[in-house]
Design a protein around this motif. Structure first.
Motif, PDB file in Angstrom:
ATOM      1  N   SER A 168       0.826  -1.205   0.000  1.00  0.00           N
ATOM      2  CA  SER A 168       0.000   0.000   0.000  1.00  0.00           C
ATOM      3  C   SER A 168       0.862   1.257   0.000  1.00  0.00           C
ATOM      4  CB  SER A 168      -0.972  -0.008   1.179  1.00  0.00           C
ATOM      5  OG  SER A 168      -0.275   0.317   2.360  1.00  0.00           O
ATOM      6  N   ARG A 169       2.107   1.152   0.468  1.00  0.00           N
ATOM      7  CA  ARG A 169       2.968   2.341   0.454  1.00  0.00           C
ATOM      8  C   ARG A 169       3.705   2.499  -0.873  1.00  0.00           C
ATOM      9  NH1 ARG A 169       6.053   3.395   6.114  1.00  0.00           N
ATOM     10  NH2 ARG A 169       6.947   5.012   4.779  1.00  0.00           N
ATOM     11  N   THR A 170       3.510   1.538  -1.787  1.00  0.00           N
ATOM     12  CA  THR A 170       4.226   1.586  -3.065  1.00  0.00           C
ATOM     13  C   THR A 170       3.382   2.279  -4.119  1.00  0.00           C
ATOM     14  OG1 THR A 170       5.315  -0.469  -2.490  1.00  0.00           O
ATOM     15  CG2 THR A 170       5.362   0.143  -4.812  1.00  0.00           C
ATOM     16  N   ALA A 171       4.042   3.104  -4.918  1.00  0.00           N
ATOM     17  CA  ALA A 171       3.327   3.803  -5.984  1.00  0.00           C
ATOM     18  C   ALA A 171       2.850   2.807  -7.034  1.00  0.00           C
ATOM     19  CB  ALA A 171       4.232   4.842  -6.634  1.00  0.00           C
ATOM     20  N   GLY A 172       1.677   3.059  -7.592  1.00  0.00           N
ATOM     21  CA  GLY A 172       1.139   2.144  -8.602  1.00  0.00           C
ATOM     22  C   GLY A 172       0.629   0.870  -7.961  1.00  0.00           C
ATOM     23  N   VAL A 173       0.267  -0.072  -8.786  1.00  0.00           N
ATOM     24  CA  VAL A 173      -0.234  -1.354  -8.287  1.00  0.00           C
ATOM     25  C   VAL A 173       0.938  -2.332  -8.274  1.00  0.00           C
ATOM     26  CG1 VAL A 173      -1.881  -3.211  -8.668  1.00  0.00           C
ATOM     27  CG2 VAL A 173      -2.519  -0.859  -9.214  1.00  0.00           C
ATOM     28  N   SER A 174       1.453  -2.638  -7.087  1.00  0.00           N
ATOM     29  CA  SER A 174       2.727  -3.352  -7.010  1.00  0.00           C
ATOM     30  C   SER A 174       2.620  -4.831  -7.371  1.00  0.00           C
ATOM     31  CB  SER A 174       3.302  -3.234  -5.602  1.00  0.00           C
ATOM     32  OG  SER A 174       2.530  -4.020  -4.704  1.00  0.00           O
ATOM     33  N   ASP A 190       9.988  -0.340  -7.591  1.00  0.00           N
ATOM     34  CA  ASP A 190       9.152   0.537  -6.779  1.00  0.00           C
ATOM     35  C   ASP A 190       8.974  -0.016  -5.369  1.00  0.00           C
ATOM     36  OD1 ASP A 190       8.508   2.667  -8.656  1.00  0.00           O
ATOM     37  OD2 ASP A 190       7.525   1.091  -9.808  1.00  0.00           O
ATOM     38  N   VAL A 191       8.918  -1.347  -5.270  1.00  0.00           N
ATOM     39  CA  VAL A 191       8.869  -1.955  -3.941  1.00  0.00           C
ATOM     40  C   VAL A 191      10.178  -1.661  -3.204  1.00  0.00           C
ATOM     41  CG1 VAL A 191       8.791  -4.134  -2.675  1.00  0.00           C
ATOM     42  CG2 VAL A 191       7.245  -3.766  -4.616  1.00  0.00           C
ATOM     43  N   MET A 192      11.285  -1.691  -3.948  1.00  0.00           N
ATOM     44  CA  MET A 192      12.585  -1.395  -3.327  1.00  0.00           C
ATOM     45  C   MET A 192      12.610   0.034  -2.777  1.00  0.00           C
ATOM     46  SD  MET A 192      14.321  -4.079  -3.436  1.00  0.00           S
ATOM     47  CE  MET A 192      14.103  -5.674  -4.177  1.00  0.00           C
ATOM     48  N   TYR A 193      12.043   0.973  -3.547  1.00  0.00           N
ATOM     49  CA  TYR A 193      11.994   2.356  -3.049  1.00  0.00           C
ATOM     50  C   TYR A 193      11.207   2.415  -1.744  1.00  0.00           C
ATOM     51  CZ  TYR A 193      13.555   3.874  -7.731  1.00  0.00           C
ATOM     52  OH  TYR A 193      14.254   4.075  -8.884  1.00  0.00           O
ATOM     53  N   THR A 194      10.082   1.696  -1.724  1.00  0.00           N
ATOM     54  CA  THR A 194       9.262   1.696  -0.512  1.00  0.00           C
ATOM     55  C   THR A 194      10.049   1.140   0.672  1.00  0.00           C
ATOM     56  OG1 THR A 194       7.327   1.307  -1.882  1.00  0.00           O
ATOM     57  CG2 THR A 194       7.091   0.894   0.471  1.00  0.00           C
ATOM     58  N   LEU A 195      10.767   0.046   0.430  1.00  0.00           N
ATOM     59  CA  LEU A 195      11.520  -0.569   1.522  1.00  0.00           C
ATOM     60  C   LEU A 195      12.609   0.379   2.025  1.00  0.00           C
ATOM     61  CD1 LEU A 195      11.734  -4.231   0.211  1.00  0.00           C
ATOM     62  CD2 LEU A 195      10.412  -3.381   2.153  1.00  0.00           C
ATOM     63  N   LYS A 196      13.188   1.166   1.108  1.00  0.00           N
ATOM     64  CA  LYS A 196      14.189   2.144   1.551  1.00  0.00           C
ATOM     65  C   LYS A 196      13.557   3.138   2.513  1.00  0.00           C
ATOM     66  CE  LYS A 196      16.931   2.341  -2.720  1.00  0.00           C
ATOM     67  NZ  LYS A 196      17.518   3.273  -3.694  1.00  0.00           N
ATOM     68  N   THR A 197      12.392   3.678   2.108  1.00  0.00           N
ATOM     69  CA  THR A 197      11.766   4.679   2.981  1.00  0.00           C
ATOM     70  C   THR A 197      11.396   4.050   4.315  1.00  0.00           C
ATOM     71  OG1 THR A 197       9.541   4.256   2.171  1.00  0.00           O
ATOM     72  CG2 THR A 197      10.791   5.921   1.005  1.00  0.00           C
ATOM     73  N   MET A 198      10.924   2.806   4.279  1.00  0.00           N
ATOM     74  CA  MET A 198      10.520   2.156   5.539  1.00  0.00           C
ATOM     75  C   MET A 198      11.730   1.871   6.422  1.00  0.00           C
ATOM     76  SD  MET A 198       7.472  -0.375   4.198  1.00  0.00           S
ATOM     77  CE  MET A 198       7.196  -1.172   5.788  1.00  0.00           C
ATOM     78  N   ALA A 199      12.832   1.503   5.796  1.00  0.00           N
ATOM     79  CA  ALA A 199      14.030   1.202   6.573  1.00  0.00           C
ATOM     80  C   ALA A 199      14.547   2.466   7.248  1.00  0.00           C
ATOM     81  CB  ALA A 199      15.105   0.596   5.674  1.00  0.00           C
ATOM     82  N   VAL A 200      14.517   3.586   6.510  1.00  0.00           N
ATOM     83  CA  VAL A 200      14.972   4.851   7.106  1.00  0.00           C
ATOM     84  C   VAL A 200      14.045   5.220   8.251  1.00  0.00           C
ATOM     85  CG1 VAL A 200      15.303   7.309   6.673  1.00  0.00           C
ATOM     86  CG2 VAL A 200      16.090   5.639   4.993  1.00  0.00           C
ATOM     87  N   ASP A 201      12.726   5.119   8.027  1.00  0.00           N
ATOM     88  CA  ASP A 201      11.762   5.445   9.087  1.00  0.00           C
ATOM     89  C   ASP A 201      12.012   4.604  10.325  1.00  0.00           C
ATOM     90  OD1 ASP A 201      10.663   7.187   7.352  1.00  0.00           O
ATOM     91  OD2 ASP A 201       8.793   6.071   6.994  1.00  0.00           O
ATOM     92  N   ALA A 202      12.304   3.319  10.095  1.00  0.00           N
ATOM     93  CA  ALA A 202      12.455   2.400  11.225  1.00  0.00           C
ATOM     94  C   ALA A 202      13.874   2.415  11.774  1.00  0.00           C
ATOM     95  CB  ALA A 202      12.067   0.993  10.795  1.00  0.00           C
ATOM     96  N   LYS A 203      14.712   3.267  11.213  1.00  0.00           N
ATOM     97  CA  LYS A 203      16.116   3.369  11.639  1.00  0.00           C
ATOM     98  C   LYS A 203      16.817   2.008  11.621  1.00  0.00           C
ATOM     99  CE  LYS A 203      15.714   7.595  14.322  1.00  0.00           C
ATOM    100  NZ  LYS A 203      14.331   7.922  13.949  1.00  0.00           N
ATOM    101  N   LEU A 204      16.608   1.284  10.559  1.00  0.00           N
ATOM    102  CA  LEU A 204      17.194  -0.057  10.475  1.00  0.00           C
ATOM    103  C   LEU A 204      18.253  -0.147   9.376  1.00  0.00           C
ATOM    104  CD1 LEU A 204      14.012  -2.257  10.989  1.00  0.00           C
ATOM    105  CD2 LEU A 204      15.994  -2.097  12.500  1.00  0.00           C
ATOM    106  N   VAL A 205      18.719   1.007   8.894  1.00  0.00           N
ATOM    107  CA  VAL A 205      19.698   0.992   7.817  1.00  0.00           C
ATOM    108  C   VAL A 205      21.070   0.619   8.367  1.00  0.00           C
ATOM    109  CG1 VAL A 205      20.746   2.347   6.002  1.00  0.00           C
ATOM    110  CG2 VAL A 205      18.378   2.762   6.646  1.00  0.00           C
ATOM    111  N   GLN A 206      21.720  -0.355   7.729  1.00  0.00           N
ATOM    112  CA  GLN A 206      23.014  -0.841   8.214  1.00  0.00           C
ATOM    113  C   GLN A 206      24.165   0.048   7.751  1.00  0.00           C
ATOM    114  OE1 GLN A 206      23.195  -3.911  10.225  1.00  0.00           O
ATOM    115  NE2 GLN A 206      21.183  -2.959  10.342  1.00  0.00           N
TER     116      GLN A 206
END
Lengths: 116, 680, 337, 200
Positions: free
Chosen positions: D29-35, D102-118
């Protein structure tokens, strides 16, 4: 029943009985079970939409959808879209408060003489 | 106001005694529709419309459910029945039979679909229940105008047309011919045999395909009850079950079949070599005058006109010169034949997915990428390499071979379905490559689908032989090396999904297990025969589970891959099943036609002829003498177009009369429902 | 003259100045009339999507909204020379349509700047697509006065133009032939370059240099093995990576490649007889002087074409004929005209 | 109906994971378009097609399986989205039409939000890039490069000198940023867009 069986009177009957919109569905052009009768339905529907306009009504209350048995999802989305469009047009109120225009007394007319 | 009009036309003036039966269908309907409430509502609010009883039951189609209806008809004297359940496609016959058993004319029974049209497509329980009520109300209003109908019977011509001479068509033809009835077998290619004739071995038993097929082909060729029409195509089909009239074009072979002895000297002497794109799958050559393969049935050659030097330049005639019986007829013309048959079986087969469409696999660009059909010819001892598995150079034996499954199948960019046979075929290839070359064999698969008898055992056997399985859909086949060991090889790049890493596997040869597709012209064929096909182009069966060989058109049956991908045993089984259905029909000697027909009330007909041009089945004739139109009930298919078009209302359509439809619309709009009683 | 709204993108004014200069130079002869979107902004490249979705699409949509305003009195065709810019514009337009919720949100954001964009109201194209399919190879051919005879050019498109290809405009996703056809029209000797749509690494030189260098090595080494004089590209990012990082890559692997890469518009200009200076020649870090030498300074002597060889009897097994692709057939006809 | 079934019939021992059965849906649902993310059949076409798969801790296919299994932390920690080069090879080949980048972009934003970036190299680069765009409306290479390299690749700067000098001397880089005229409008749009994104 083939969409070729569609008598325009049926559509006006439905509107006069309280329906706010009528969707007509049939097989895709070129895929008619009865060879080519859906083309005849197409011609009649264009006529009906014009007639509807003549009554001062939105032709958008009639919609034609070609759909095959394999297109369940598309059919569902077409129905949903049509419902939304008709909802936007608002209720027709035919047949409810006895508000039936004299011209649309279809059952009575068809008995004796159906306009072509 | 309009109500009176309708009531007076054909309903029985309040004499209707209607029974309403609402089915739970387990939880299929009851999970979404409040079935009990619907039945109670019908009994109460439609009582004044003639409903004398309304019941709900778990499975109306069960024998207990049917007995319930029969009992009510007998005990309560019901003269109309409404069954609110699944689609009439499924069980209309069941309930009509039940009514007939209880002495009620079956056409006084009407089904209302509250499963396909209500419970399966809605989630809101209250709204779905309301919709079910409206639909039942529509059904009740409609059934009041039903009249008893008697089906018309027509005699059945015992001859059968079979289209397609592959294994499915061959099986059907032999079954029917052996039972003593005549068969016309029409095949578009010069010989029968179909794809099976091209194969080398068949899985899982590794029988030689030709060895088991050719005896059957010979039987067909010599059977007294079979008229074999090869190099022929059906052009037109008219009529209906029991008496179809079929027009067949017998293409000019340019060879007189009466004179030809099949000696083969013409092929030997013909100087023109042509790539054989049909039988040899483009991997071998044939002459311009040819029989596709040595065991061809019939064994008469055809001249390939576009490629023949004589037709191009007016000279050569080598074949004619050497033909001792003088069988070459350069000016032979196409023949148009008219066949009269009672039933038709379509067994038109499949086309192989064109692997060139998947450019990332390089077929057509990288020489050592082969399709499955090419491999069949490579393995075949009678093929272009005498059964030697070699690279495109014609001599090198591969040391390593990669077999890619699911090419063009299970892929929304191409075909979304599973082609069924490719897994087993790929396993067979793995075995044969091992056996013939000793090469290292990789199989790249998404899932191994080895259902059915002895299939998984074959998979075990191939595992045992040391085939390397990689689970992953291949991303690309490349000839661009990245490291020394990849030089000169084809590199298969794939994620090994069981390891979760990308691998690049260099091989000498790549085999693409291409999927099966409907024939390119399958939609056209469906139109010619008046049957339907899926969006993909496979012919649609009457019922996917319970009637997989019949079609929605009476008298037309389907068999083999034309209906969907399947392997040889399944094609044979379906071919035999279709034959059994036809034999059953023939034995009935006559068939009852659905009495859904249009007819003209002569007194009303003004002779305007508007309807005359509308009928696609030529069922309408105009009598100049009486200036009225008449409809032939045997030809009429009941589409109703003329009924809708008649400006005088002189044409009525049984089963779909104006009265019935108008009443149903009123019912649907709930115009005739008893108003909510004032609290008393 | 065909009118287009131009979205140049940031790099056209800096890193890919040669692209912009040469585009301007060839526009007139081929009848390409470009009107720049007034006050356009950066498309966000591939970076903004990974930060936040709605702002990323709003950023792109501002350009679409401005372009649509400009389109009101003329063409609705937008052309972007940069692959990433093209894809971003096309993608925003496509997804706003595919997912109405995104469309609504983006428009709500645009409203804060008194703008709006109705998805589908513009036609978004990459420059190469316009030159091939709108202008036509016949027009290009008419302008060729200095054919690039004997120059071995490897066509390199990179990834974002032929993929994902929302409108199915390209002849193939892996090996499209459009750029090859154009180069042939210019008279060049087109190298069969199988990596023509492989990725150049994008922003990887900044993220994971080792990954980037490996990707560059593959591209450059295959071109080199196939005797390429010059690579040509349709994307500023591809040019920058192959040109700018080639030296560092050579250092990383201890190789010594010298593989110049030019924009296809530069080669077009050269074939049109335009002064190399006007076309931004010399701005590349890996010098493409050899191309000029090959056709200008030391023009190779005309060699008469070899007589057609008699087709040899087929040896081995026949190959399947190539799949008929109507798109390619039309292009071929244009070239031979 | 089906959702209810999925949740109730899945035996999950770790109570935390029950919540995370929504992870796949959240990403979609956080991904642009129909994933089409829920359509994955785990065939591996994406991982096979990926030019940088070797560097990934998890192939995209494996990552999608982790999303399906509700492994939120592991999935968001994966370096995979940051290695994706957005080349779209996987998209055109995916048999299920999943919009993988596009799913990858979403996961990037979620990882930054969750402060889980290695490894912060990639997110820092994106953030720096976006900062410049938000300040000027245009990208600004030299500013971006100098800030980024100083922080993440100080040692590479010496290797970079020839290229940097070349780019500068050939005027392929501007020493000062270009600014669009209507910066006010762009800022207003982005501000509203960020609010909308936060509301979701």
């Amino acid at each position: 029943m083939c969409s070729g069986r569609l008598d325009p009177t049926f559509v006006f009957k439905a509107l006069a009985s309280g329906a706010d919109g009528v969707m007509i569905t049939g097989c895709h052009p070129g895929e008619c079970h009865y060879i080519e009768q859906n083309y005849k339905a197409l011609r009649r529907i264009q006529l009906m939409r014009r007639t509807l306009q003549g009554f001062g009504l939105e032709p958008g209350r009639i919609r034609l959808v070609w759909a095959s048995a394999a297109e369940g999802n598309r059919f569902a989305s077409e129905v949903a879209a049509f419902v939304e469009e008709v909802r936007a047009l608002g209720p027709l109120h035919w047949g409810k408060n006895g508000n039936v225009p004299s011209i649309a007394a279809p059952a009575a007319i068809q008995k004796e003489e159906v306009p072509a | 106001m309009t109500e009176n009009m309708i009531e007076n036309t054909s309903s029985n003036d309040g004499q209707e005694k209607i029974g309403v039966y609402v089915c739970h269908c387990g939880t299929n309907i009851a999970g979404v529709v409040d079935v009990v409430q619907v039945a109670e509502w019908a009994a109460k609010y439609l009582k004044h419309r003639g409903v004398v009883i309304a019941r709900e039951y778990k499975f109306m189609c069960s024998s207990l459910g049917q007995e319930l209806i029969e009992k009510d008809i007998k005990e309560l004297g019901l003269n109309r029945v409404i069954v609110a359940a699944c689609s009439p496609h499924l069980h209309e016959k069941t309930f009509r039979t039940a009514c007939a058993n209880a002495g009620l004319n079956p056409f006084l029974c009407e089904m209302v679909s509250i499963r396909e049209q209500v419970s399966w497509v809605h989630t809101d329980k209250a709204a779905a229940t309301a919709k079910a009520k409206a639909m039942i109300s529509g059904g009740v209003e409609r059934v009041r105008h039903h009249v008893p109908l008697e089906p018309m019977t027509v005699p059945i011509n015992p001859a059968t047309l079979i289209v397609g001479g592959g294994i499915a068509g061959i099986q059907s033809a032999l079954e029917i011919a052996d039972a003593g009835f005549h068969v016309y077998l029409v095949e578009r290619e010069p010989s029968i045999g179909g794809h099976m004739a091209q194969f080398d071995k068949t899985f899982p038993t590794l029988d030689c395909s030709a060895c088991i097929l050719t005896p059957k082909m010979v039987d067909v060729g010599s059977h007294p009850n079979i008229t074999l029409l090869t190099w022929s195509e059906v052009e037109k089909v008219e009529g209906y079950v029991g008496s179809f009239t079929v027009t067949v074009r017998k293409k000019a072979r340019k060879v007189d079949e009466e004179l030809c002895t099949g000696c083969g000297i013409c092929q030997e002497k013909c100087p023109k070599k042509v790539i054989d794109n049909v039988f040899e799958a483009g991997l071998g050559y044939r002459k311009a005058v040819y029989t596709p393969f040595p065991q061809a049935v019939p064994n008469f050659p055809v001249i390939d006109v576009p490629n023949c030097t004589y037709y191009e330049k007016g000279t050569c005639k080598a074949c004619e010169i050497f033909c001792a019986p003088k069988a070459i007829v350069f000016d032979q013309q196409d023949q148009i034949l008219t066949l009269k048959v009672g039933n038709i079986i379509l067994a038109t087969g499949y086309d192989l997915f064109d692997a060139r469409r998947m450019t990332n696999y390089g077929y057509g660009r990288l020489p050592n990428v082969f399709t499955s059909l090419e491999m069949e010819r490579l393995f075949n001892a009678a093929g272009p390499t005498n059964g030697n598995v070699v690279l495109r150079d014609g001599k090198t034996t591969p040391q390593s071979v990669g077999i890619i499954h699911c090419v063009g199948s299970r892929d929304k960019n191409f075909n979304n379905y599973c082609s069924v046979i490719c897994c087993m075929q790929s396993l067979k290839f793995a075995h044969l490559v091992h056996e013939r070359t000793g090469a290292t064999v990789y199989n790249f698969y998404i899932d191994i689908r080895a259902a059915f008898k002895d299939y998984d055992e074959f998979y075990q056997r191939v595992l045992e032989e040391g085939t390397l399985f990689v689970r992953g859909k291949v991303a690309e086949v490349s000839d661009v090396p990245r490291v020394e060991s990849e030089k000169g090889k084809l590199i298969i790049q794939v994620e090994d999904t069981l390891i979760g890493k990308q691998r690049r596997i260099p091989v000498d040869m790549v085999i693409l297990s291409a999927g099966l597709e409907p024939r390119k012209d399958s939609k056209e064929t469906a139109r010619t025969f008046g049957i339907s096909c899926s969006a993909n182009g496979w012919f649609t069966e009457k019922h996917p589970k319970l009637d997989p060989v019949a079609t929605m058109t009476e008298g037309i049956y389907i068999a083999g891959c034309a209906q969907g991908p399947k392997d040889i045993p399944a094609s044979v089984a379906q071919g035999a099943a279709a034959a059994a259905r036809v034999l059953g029909k023939i034995e009935q000697k006559a068939v009852a036609l659905e009495p859904i027909r249009a007819s003209v009330v002569e007194e009303r007909c003004s002779g305007c002829r508007i309807c005359n041009g509308l009928c696609p089945f030529n069922a309408i004739t105009f009598h100049e003498d009486r200036m009225v139109t008449e409809i032939n009930p045997a030809l009429c298919q009941g589409c109703g177009t003329c009924v809708a078009a008649c400006p005088a209302g002189a044409i009525t359509g049984t089963g779909f009369s104006n009265d019935q439809i108008m009443a149903q619309i009123e019912g649907l709009m709930m115009l005739n429902v008893e108003p909510e009683p004032v609290a008393a | 003259m065909s009118d287009y709204i131009l979205y140049p993108g940031c790099s056209m004014e800096t890193g890919a100045r040669a692209y912009y200069d040469s585009l301007k130079a060839i526009s007139k002869p081929i009848g390409l009339n470009l009107k720049e979107i007034d006050d356009w902004n950066c498309c966000g490249a591939t970076e903004y999507f990974g930060i936040s979705k709605t702002p990323a699409y709003a950023l792109i949509a501002r350009n679409l909204a401005l372009a649509a305003e400009q389109a009101a009195n003329g063409t609705r065709k937008v052309v972007a020379p940069c692959s990433a810019c093209y894809l971003n514009l096309a993608k925003a337009d496509h997804y706003m349509r595919e997912q109405p919720k995104l469309g609504r949100q983006v428009n709500e954001a645009l409203a804060a700047g008194n703008l709006s964009y109705k998805p589908g109201s513009l036609d978004i194209h990459h420059l190469l697509d316009v030159i091939i399919y709108d202008i036509g190879l016949d027009v290009v051919e008419k302008n060729v006065v200095r054919p690039l005879k004997g120059v071995r050019v490897a066509p390199y498109l990179g990834c974002m133009v032929p993929r994902p290809d929302y409108d199915h405009r390209w002849s193939d996703h892996d090996l499209p032939v459009e750029l090859d056809m154009l180069l042939k029209t210019l008279g060049a000797d087109v190298v069969d370059y199988p990596l023509k749509t492989e990725c150049c690494g994008g922003h990887m030189p900044q993220i994971s240099p080792a990954t980037a260098f490996e990707m560059l090595r593959r591209l450059i080494s295959v071109a080199d093995e196939r005797d390429t004089d010059v690579m040509t590209t349709i994307c500023p990012m591809c040019q920058l990576n192959i040109d700018g990082y080639q030296g560092e890559m050579n250092g990383f692997f201890g190789t010594n490649y010298h593989m110049p890469i030019l924009f296809f518009t530069q080669l077009m200009g050269l074939a049109f007889g335009i002064d190399p200076k006007e076309l931004g020649f010399g701005l590349e870090l890996v010098s493409a002087r050899n191309v000029l030498d090959a056709i200008g300074v030391k023009a190779p002597p005309e060699t008469p074409p070899a007589p057609p060889r008699r087709p040899r009897k087929p040896e081995g097994l026949p190959m399947p004929t190539p799949l008929a692709n109507p798109q390619i057939e039309t292009l071929k006809k244009e070239v031979t005209k | 109906m089906t959702e209810a079934l999925t949740i109730s019939s899945t035996p999950v021992s770790d109570p935390k994971q029950i919540e995370d059965l929504t992870l796949l849906k959240e990403v979609a649902s956080r991904t642009a378009g129909v994933s089409n993310l829920e359509m994955c059949i785990q065939c591996g076409t994406c991982g096979g097609s990926c030019p940088s798969a070797v560097e990934m801790e998890d192939t995209p296919r494996r990552l999608f399986a982790m999303l399906r299994a509700g492994m939120r932390e592991e999935a968001l920690k994966s370096n995979t989205p940051w290695i994706c080069v957005s080349c779209y090879h996987c998209v055109v080949r995916c048999p299920q039409n999943i919009h993988i980048p596009d799913v990858m972009y979403t996961l990037k934003t979620m990882a930054v939000d969750a402060k889980l970036v290695q490894d912060s190299t990639a997110p820092d680069f994106s953030q720096t890039f976006v900062d410049m765009v938000e300040d000027y409306g245009r990208s600004f290479e030299i500013g971006l490069a100098s800030r980024h390299y100083l922080k993440h690749f100080p040692l590479r700067l010496t290797n970079m000198v020839p290229m940097g000098m070349g780019m500068l001397s050939k005027k392929r880089m501007n020493l000062t940023p270009t600014r669009i005229k209507n910066m006010k409008q762009l800022k207003a749009i982005l501000k509203r867009a960020k609010e909308l994104e936060a509301e979701q």
